[in-house]
Design a protein around this motif. Structure first.
Motif, PDB file in Angstrom:
ATOM      1  N   LYS A 155       0.822  -1.204   0.000  1.00 16.06           N
ATOM      2  CA  LYS A 155       0.000   0.000   0.000  1.00 16.06           C
ATOM      3  C   LYS A 155       0.864   1.265   0.000  1.00 16.06           C
ATOM      4  O   LYS A 155       2.083   1.216   0.175  1.00 16.06           O
ATOM      5  N   SER A 169     -13.821   4.571  -4.940  1.00 13.21           N
ATOM      6  CA  SER A 169     -12.919   4.525  -3.785  1.00 13.21           C
ATOM      7  C   SER A 169     -12.959   5.744  -2.888  1.00 13.21           C
ATOM      8  O   SER A 169     -12.197   5.817  -1.921  1.00 13.21           O
ATOM      9  N   ASN A 171      -5.689   3.596  -1.297  1.00 19.44           N
ATOM     10  CA  ASN A 171      -5.487   2.305  -0.639  1.00 19.44           C
ATOM     11  C   ASN A 171      -6.790   1.539  -0.430  1.00 19.44           C
ATOM     12  O   ASN A 171      -6.834   0.557   0.316  1.00 19.44           O
ATOM     13  N   VAL A 184      -9.784  -1.027  -0.646  1.00 14.18           N
ATOM     14  CA  VAL A 184      -9.923  -2.429  -1.038  1.00 14.18           C
ATOM     15  C   VAL A 184     -11.326  -2.889  -0.647  1.00 14.18           C
ATOM     16  O   VAL A 184     -11.805  -2.577   0.438  1.00 14.18           O
ATOM     17  N   ASP A 222      -1.592  -7.502   1.833  1.00 15.71           N
ATOM     18  CA  ASP A 222      -2.420  -6.425   2.374  1.00 15.71           C
ATOM     19  C   ASP A 222      -3.552  -6.946   3.246  1.00 15.71           C
ATOM     20  O   ASP A 222      -4.393  -6.178   3.718  1.00 15.71           O
ATOM     21  N   ARG A 260      -9.160  -3.184  -5.934  1.00 15.79           N
ATOM     22  CA  ARG A 260      -8.213  -2.388  -5.153  1.00 15.79           C
ATOM     23  C   ARG A 260      -7.889  -1.063  -5.827  1.00 15.79           C
ATOM     24  O   ARG A 260      -7.947  -0.923  -7.041  1.00 15.79           O
ATOM     25  N   GLN A 288     -10.398   0.738  -8.348  1.00 14.28           N
ATOM     26  CA  GLN A 288     -10.921  -0.570  -7.932  1.00 14.28           C
ATOM     27  C   GLN A 288     -10.812  -1.617  -9.043  1.00 14.28           C
ATOM     28  O   GLN A 288     -11.801  -2.188  -9.511  1.00 14.28           O
ATOM     29  N   TYR A 331      -1.859  -0.799  -5.957  1.00 10.52           N
ATOM     30  CA  TYR A 331      -2.344   0.394  -5.270  1.00 10.52           C
ATOM     31  C   TYR A 331      -1.656   1.680  -5.759  1.00 10.52           C
ATOM     32  O   TYR A 331      -2.088   2.768  -5.392  1.00 10.52           O
TER      33      TYR A 331
END
Length: 230
Positions: free
Chosen positions: A97, A143, A148, A150, A164, A172, A176, A195
């Motif tokens: 990350k 996101s 970062n 997830v 992670d 992610r 995403q 990431y």
């Protein structure tokens, strides 16, 4: 040789010019000539080429696919490489990350602008035209501008745990993306870290080009339409 990933809407390069010259030689109209920029005139001419092959509906939308481009290459005398030149092995994807990246629209915009320069995507993919589809709307919905992020709850959330702490196939990063998609549409000269903001957005851009032809066709990126996975 013409690389399929180089002849996408909004791109400007020698492969686009070769495609345009082939369309003109096949008697399809490009009023501005072979400019090297894949614009509306190129899309219109390419759609006419697809229709001449018997394609219809979404298969004749003016966005090149491997089959139609290969047929044009046979006619014009060039070969076609349908592979993404930046693709990597899915086993080489890193799940480390980020640290110290602000979670806001301005930071996301800066990374997206870098991706435009790196991939050749038009700047309107970031700014939109008026209030039309743009990557920042997609990132917000996917996101909340968290590089970062997830998702451990959707249908993709399965597979062995990674470094992670999340299953392998989880979505992610900013856009995403899942690991297999990140690997297949990875942009050359970017990090293997899923990431990583630039690598993540670039893979999303390449995926959008391949699946939709243009970001304007992605509902999740359109602020006027309700959210919908892409």
């Amino acid at each position: 040789m013409v690389t399929l990933f180089n002849v996408r809407f909004g791109k400007q390069n020698g492969d686009v010019k070769t495609l345009q010259e082939a369309l003109i030689a096949a008697h399809f109209t490009l009023p501005k000539g072979a400019t090297g920029t894949f614009d509306d005139q190129t899309r219109s001419a390419y759609a006419a080429w697809q229709k001449s092959l018997g394609f219809h509906g979404p298969d004749a939308d003016g966005f090149p696919g491997c089959d139609s481009l290969t047929k044009l290459g046979h006619k014009a005398g060039f070969t076609v490489d349908c592979r993404n030149p930046g693709a990597i092995s899915v086993n080489s994807v890193s799940f480390a990350k980020n640290h110290g990246i602000a979670q806001n629209i301005d930071t996301a915009r800066e990374f997206a602008q870098q991706v435009c320069k790196l991939t050749g995507a038009p700047s309107t993919w970031v700014t939109g035209v008026g209030n039309d589809a743009n990557i920042l709307t997609l990132i917000l919905r996917e996101s909340s501008y968290n590089p970062n992020a997830v998702n451990k709850t959707d249908d993709n959330a399965h597979g062995p745990l990674q470094s992670d702490g999340a299953p392998f196939n989880c979505s992610r990063g900013y856009a995403q993306v899942i690991a297999p998609t990140f690997a297949e549409f990875h942009q050359a000269d970017t990090s293997h870290q899923i990431y990583d903001p630039v690598a993540n957005i670039a893979a999303a851009f390449n995926y959008i080009w391949s699946r939709y032809g243009d970001i304007s066709r992605v509902q999740q990126a359109n602020p006027h339409l309700k959210p919908h996975g892409f």
